[in-house]
Motif scaffolding. Structure first.
Motif, PDB file in Angstrom:
ATOM      1  N   PHE A 237      10.478  26.241  62.337  1.00 32.47           N
ATOM      2  CA  PHE A 237      10.303  27.688  62.165  1.00 32.47           C
ATOM      3  C   PHE A 237      10.612  28.418  63.473  1.00 32.47           C
ATOM      4  N   ALA A 238      10.190  27.833  64.596  1.00 37.32           N
ATOM      5  CA  ALA A 238      10.487  28.429  65.901  1.00 37.32           C
ATOM      6  C   ALA A 238      11.992  28.406  66.175  1.00 37.32           C
ATOM      7  N   ARG A 239      12.636  27.324  65.777  1.00 33.14           N
ATOM      8  CA  ARG A 239      14.076  27.179  66.046  1.00 33.14           C
ATOM      9  C   ARG A 239      14.935  28.069  65.161  1.00 33.14           C
ATOM     10  N   ASP A 240      14.549  28.234  63.892  1.00 32.56           N
ATOM     11  CA  ASP A 240      15.464  28.806  62.897  1.00 32.56           C
ATOM     12  C   ASP A 240      15.185  30.260  62.504  1.00 32.56           C
ATOM     13  N   HIS A 241      14.145  30.900  63.052  1.00 30.95           N
ATOM     14  CA  HIS A 241      13.789  32.214  62.502  1.00 30.95           C
ATOM     15  C   HIS A 241      14.788  33.322  62.834  1.00 30.95           C
ATOM     16  N   HIS A 242      15.707  33.060  63.780  1.00 31.59           N
ATOM     17  CA  HIS A 242      16.761  34.046  64.064  1.00 31.59           C
ATOM     18  C   HIS A 242      18.111  33.636  63.470  1.00 31.59           C
ATOM     19  N   GLU A 243      18.131  32.598  62.665  1.00 38.82           N
ATOM     20  CA  GLU A 243      19.348  32.279  61.916  1.00 38.82           C
ATOM     21  C   GLU A 243      19.536  33.329  60.817  1.00 38.82           C
ATOM     22  N   ARG A 244      20.770  33.535  60.399  1.00 40.85           N
ATOM     23  CA  ARG A 244      21.067  34.504  59.345  1.00 40.85           C
ATOM     24  C   ARG A 244      22.094  33.907  58.387  1.00 40.85           C
ATOM     25  N   PHE A 245      22.145  34.428  57.180  1.00 41.02           N
ATOM     26  CA  PHE A 245      23.089  33.929  56.190  1.00 41.02           C
ATOM     27  C   PHE A 245      24.524  34.020  56.736  1.00 41.02           C
ATOM     28  N   ALA A 246      25.384  33.163  56.188  1.00 36.39           N
ATOM     29  CA  ALA A 246      26.814  33.116  56.556  1.00 36.39           C
ATOM     30  C   ALA A 246      27.001  32.792  58.030  1.00 36.39           C
ATOM     31  N   GLY A 247      26.026  32.097  58.638  1.00 37.03           N
ATOM     32  CA  GLY A 247      26.174  31.650  60.019  1.00 37.03           C
ATOM     33  C   GLY A 247      26.177  32.753  61.051  1.00 37.03           C
ATOM     34  N   LYS A 248      25.523  33.873  60.745  1.00 36.99           N
ATOM     35  CA  LYS A 248      25.555  35.029  61.648  1.00 36.99           C
ATOM     36  C   LYS A 248      24.436  35.029  62.682  1.00 36.99           C
TER      37      LYS A 248
END
Length: 575
Positions: A237-248
């Motif tokens: 959750f700490a690593r991925d919470h700023h990931e966005r759809f379509a690799g943005k």
């Protein structure tokens, strides 16, 4: 003078009147319903009655006949009777008491109906979240981690708690499995902020590019920290919470199918919490504005989850298409600041507007769609207010336009097109010159605010010399030139026209071989004057104006403004 003196009086809700001023905040079920100093209206009083508020403390003149009906003394006695048994000395678990107190104090800081809507409306919801919080912190190392964050950056701690509360209720609303694990991941999603320098976390402005790169590291560092403390099941959750759809997003440019549903819910909650929270550099968006920004960027998130979050909040942004409890479709037209869960809507079939009733006999059941205003639509509204000279309203549109824009885009997509439109209206339609000058002055004020931000944000790598009379340095076109040079990481060095020796000495000191002379009119025919130390290039304000207008519509691709200035001059000479 006594009749002007005020006193605090607690009255039954049936005794208060429109125009009375609240003397203290009103909380219902741990939630701030109305703030101190609010001037009551008939509508607000009726809503408070519907929320089962029985008494209010208001400020009244000491000679008011209603002062004698003060319930304060009676209420104090009743509270003493109720809580007397609880005040008896009992052995308690000090650690559990500390955790419980931490929960209650932080909850009071974040929960407000203007941003929480229907979330945490009942005592059962509050008890549910509190129980999970206390269960998570039964492990002492988790409490220590949370306190480490709190002591390092209070805002990051409060934001993490806010995300935990909103996210836990939202995850339950979605029916996601293993709520307690999700809640723990939400509580510690920003733990990596403990590695970010405090001077960056506490900046009173937007981050520049270098600072942002540092802040981005909180995702991977938080992930590693949680792994070190045995929180293997929630570290992602700490690593991925700023990931966005379509690799943005960052840090790994993941796509939708690589993100768990728990993370997809967290992404929405995290952004909503950050936008609606108060920071040192901004007061926070209203709930509807924050939701509008999320919907504007809907391609980055799980849109179905966004609809569900809006339904969970019960706050529907303007332009939402909704389904009402009486089986009619409507579009939200207006959201009231104090009571956002009771908006004004337009019934689509009948094209009739109505306020949703105070008794909730007709209410919104679900979200159907959101009709987002495009950048162009918001820009047109901004220009409309600019032409009218409505400074307050145009700032609302301006802030919406600049959100998430690169500084160069702000100049290319807002200031230059706005100026071009004003110039066309003046030249082609003969708009009142007084109105034109007023609009330009408003634009200049907005631009000056951006210039101060640009100067702080960019590490300047070069200098250039602008030879301009002091009286012209406040000119709108000169300000635009200054802002674009800042974006190109160039500091413009202003100097008054004087003898050539002083200017060439400055050129040698700054290690530049060109000086740009800008004046209202040229006194001679020469546009280029070679010197032993370099070259002087001469421009009129009209030249600069035409150059700036020619940049409208250019792409974001990096270009050198100095090169554009030189190109413009040489093309003029060829013509």
């Amino acid at each position: 003078m006594a009749k002007y003196m005020l006193t605090r009086v607690t009255l039954n809700v049936s005794e208060v009147q429109a125009g009375d001023v609240l003397a203290e905040d009103i909380f219902v079920d741990y939630r701030l319903l109305a703030k101190k100093d609010l001037v009551l209206t008939e509508r607000i009083i009726e809503l408070l009655k519907l929320r089962k508020v029985e008494s209010l403390t208001v400020r009244l003149p000491v000679d008011s006949v209603r002062v004698v009906r003060d319930l304060g003394a009676t209420l104090v006695k009743e509270y003493e009777d109720v809580f007397a048994p609880l005040l008896e000395k009992k052995e308690v678990d000090e650690y559990k008491e500390k955790v419980s107190k931490l929960f209650m104090i932080t909850l009071e800081n974040v929960v407000h109906e203007l941003r929480y809507g229907q979330i945490l409306k009942s005592m059962q919801d509050a008890a549910f979240v509190r129980e999970i919080f206390e269960k998570i912190l039964e492990e002492k190392h988790r409490y220590d981690l949370l306190m480490r964050l709190k002591e390092w950056d209070e805002y990051s701690y409060v934001h993490s708690f806010d995300v935990f509360v909103l996210g836990t209720i939202f995850a339950r609303h979605l029916g996601l499995p293993d709520i307690e694990t999700l809640a723990r991941g939400y509580l510690f999603h920003d733990i990596g902020k403990v590695f970010i320098p405090q001077e960056i976390l506490n900046l009173k402005r937007k981050l520049n590019e270098d600072e942002f790169e540092i802040v981005k590291t909180h995702t991977t560092k938080g992930y590693e920290l949680l792994l070190e403390h045995g929180e293997v099941d929630v570290a992602y959750f700490a690593r991925d919470h700023h990931e966005r759809f379509a690799g943005k997003g960052y840090p790994n440019s993941l796509c939708a199918d690589e993100l768990s549903e728990g993370v997809q819910a967290l992404q929405i909650i995290d952004v909503y919490s950050a936008m609606t929270s108060k920071r040192v550099y901004h007061s926070g968006y209203g709930a509807t504005d924050a939701l509008a920004v999320l919907y504007r960027d809907r391609q980055l998130y799980n849109e179905k989850f966004m609809h569900k979050f809006v339904e969970c909040l019960g706050i529907y942004p303007v332009n939402s298409v909704v389904y009402l409890s009486d089986n009619r479709a409507a579009q939200v037209e207006l959201v009231y600041d104090m009571f956002p869960t009771l908006p004004k809507v337009k019934i689509l079939d009948e094209q009739v507007s109505m306020n949703l009733p105070l008794n909730y006999s007709i209410k919104i059941i679900k979200m159907i769609d959101y009709r987002a205003d495009s950048f162009e639509e918001i820009f047109n509204l901004f220009v409309e207010q600019l032409i009218r000279g409505e400074e307050d309203s145009l700032k609302i549109y301006f802030n919406k336009l600049i959100d998430h824009l690169h500084p160069k885009e702000i100049v290319l997509k807002i200031f230059l097109p706005s100026f071009r439109i004003l110039r066309l209206l003046t030249r082609e339609i003969q708009t009142d010159m007084k109105k034109y000058k007023n609009s330009i002055n408003i634009l200049k004020k907005l631009l000056e605010e951006q210039i101060s931000v640009l100067y702080m944000d960019y590490q300047h790598e070069q200098t250039t010399i602008l030879v301009i009379e002091t009286s012209l340095r406040e000119n709108f076109f000169v300000k635009l030139v200054q802002s674009i040079l800042y974006i190109d990481k160039i500091v413009p060095f202003f100097i008054n026209p004087c003898d050539g020796q002083r200017i060439t000495q400055l050129m040698e000191h700054c290690n530049v071989n060109i000086a740009y002379f800008i004046s209202e009119e040229l006194t001679g025919d020469k546009r280029i004057r070679p010197m032993r130390e370099g070259t002087f290039l001469y421009y009129t304000l009209a030249d600069i104006e035409e150059l700036l207008v020619s940049l409208v519509g250019m792409s974001m691709k990096k270009f050198s403004f100095e090169e554009k200035m030189q190109e413009r001059l040489f093309s003029t000479l060829k013509a």
